[in-house]
Design an enzyme around this catalytic site. Sequence first.
Site, short mmCIF file in Angstrom:
data_model
loop_
_atom_site.label_atom_id
_atom_site.label_comp_id
_atom_site.label_asym_id
_atom_site.label_seq_id
_atom_site.Cartn_x
_atom_site.Cartn_y
_atom_site.Cartn_z
N ASP A 177 0.83 -1.20 0.00
CA ASP A 177 0.00 0.00 0.00
C ASP A 177 0.87 1.25 0.00
O ASP A 177 0.84 2.05 0.93
CB ASP A 177 -0.93 -0.01 1.22
CG ASP A 177 -1.99 1.08 1.16
OD1 ASP A 177 -2.23 1.61 0.06
OD2 ASP A 177 -2.56 1.41 2.21
N LEU A 178 1.65 1.41 -1.06
CA LEU A 178 2.52 2.57 -1.17
C LEU A 178 1.68 3.79 -1.51
O LEU A 178 1.21 3.96 -2.64
CB LEU A 178 3.60 2.35 -2.23
CG LEU A 178 4.65 3.44 -2.35
CD1 LEU A 178 5.43 3.60 -1.05
CD2 LEU A 178 5.61 3.15 -3.50
#
Length: 248
Positions: A177-178
Site C-alpha cells: 500500500d505505497l
Amino acid sequence: MNQPAIVKPCREKVLQQENIYCVFDEAKIADFSPEMLSENYWQQLNAVSGSAQGRGTTWFISHQGQQWVLRHYYRGGLIGKFNKDSYWFSGQKNTRAAREFSLLLILEQLGLPAPQPVAYRVKRQGLFYRADLLSTRIQDARDLVGILSEQSLDESIWADIGATIRRFHDHGIYHHDLNSHNILLDQRNKVFLIDFDRGEQRTVKPSWQQANMERLLRSFRKEQHKIPGFHWQEQHWHMLMQGYQQGQ
C-alpha cells in the site's frame, strides 16, 4: 540485482501461553510479556504518548526511553463491516503479524529507512486468529499528506523520496500500500516508508515496481482533489521520478 538479497537468520525469542503465540526481539524488549501487545497494558502504566486513527487506532508507546508503535490488525473493505479483525489460521508463519515482523527484520538488516520490529502476538481461537504488532516509531516525523497540507517541498526532497523508494525496490521490497500517508519525513527531511502489512521481498521485476509507483501517483492525485490548497502538482511527480530513475 535479479534476486532478493540474502539476509542473516533473524534474532528472535518465542513465548507461547496456551492459545497465545508471541515472538519478540529480546535486544529491544528484554522484559517482554504478552500483555505488552495490548493498549490497556500501556494505558495503565500511563505510557501512551499519543495515537493516530486509520482503519483502527494506532497507539504510540513510550517505554524505558524507547518509542514504539502498537497496531492491531483490522480487516478493510466490505468484509471488515462483518468481521473486523478475525483471520483464517493456516500456520503461525502465515499470519499477518508474523509476515510483517519478518519483513521488517529484513529491512532492518538491509539498513533501509523503515520501522524496526519489536514484537508480535497471535491469539488463536479455533480456526481463526487475531494479531497485534509492536514496532519502533520514527522519531519527529510526519507523513507527506500532513506536510503537503501545509507547505510545499523543495525539488531535492522530491528527488530523495524517489531515490528512497528505489532503494527498497532494488532490494526486491514490495510495499502493498505505497501511498502518500505511508511516506514520512523527519525534521532533517530524511525519508522513511512505513506500514508493511502484506508486503514481501520479491524477485526484482519492472511490472510490480511500476504498479507500486502508479499506486503512489493515484494517491497524490486523490489527496490533491480532496484537500483544498494541497501543495502537490504533477511537476512534483516528475521530480520524484527523476530521483527514482537516478537511484542512489
